[in-house]
Design an enzyme around this catalytic site. Sequence first.
Site, mmCIF file in Angstrom:
data_model
loop_
_atom_site.group_PDB
_atom_site.id
_atom_site.type_symbol
_atom_site.label_atom_id
_atom_site.label_comp_id
_atom_site.label_asym_id
_atom_site.label_seq_id
_atom_site.Cartn_x
_atom_site.Cartn_y
_atom_site.Cartn_z
ATOM 1 C CB ALA A 191 56.284 30.325 46.800
ATOM 2 C CG ASP A 249 40.263 32.617 39.791
ATOM 3 O OD1 ASP A 249 39.697 31.605 38.887
ATOM 4 O OD2 ASP A 249 40.800 33.239 38.992
#
Length: 225
Positions: free
Chosen positions: A94, A137
């Site tokens: 990314a 999370d």
Amino acid sequence: SPSPGSRSLTIHDFDIGRPLGKGKFGNVYLARLRDSHFIVALKVLFKSQLEKEGMEHQLRREIEIQSHLQHPNILRLYNYFHDERRVYLILEYAPRGELYKELQKSHTIDEQRTATIMEELAHALAYCHQNKVIHRDIKPENLLLGLRGEVKIADFGWSVHTPSLRRKTMCGTLDYLPPEMIEQRTYSEMVDLWCIGVLCYELLVGNPPFESSSYSETYRRILKV
């Protein structure tokens, strides 16, 4: 694609580039497959560290879950391999890094961009929940940004695949903990929706909604919403 069929990969199949991040159990590096020149992020974990902390089970679960999820807003786990000392996860790269870093730099994120992030996350989480996966999370540190700034959910270390979608384990980050987790009640995939609400607030305002100087006060604020 970094899964070359029958032959299992080794570290020698990669050119290793700059470090992308450091973690408790190892580091993440920019890497390129020598054969295809395909660019990936290589997460290198030390077996001794994982064993010391009793995390082998969690890592297996993370690999099992993430390798089966294919969605444009979820970071791909292409493959993994290991040698005597390390485990290597081959992840999608990314290029724009963590949402957390962007938030630190600019303090807040404008409404239009926040709305886009929320939409992408909502699609990705709906997909997770359809596949009976709760992430548990969601927070800025676990969200990466693709080339065009699109969100990629990363880090499935805390996620669970639960055919019944009902769990009782306490986990996640304090500021993002939902009331039912604090009270140790049975919870469902709805915990992820609480987290994106908290995230939306933090992106727009610059700090999480229930933040305070002590754990007990944060707990109290969450329980009283």
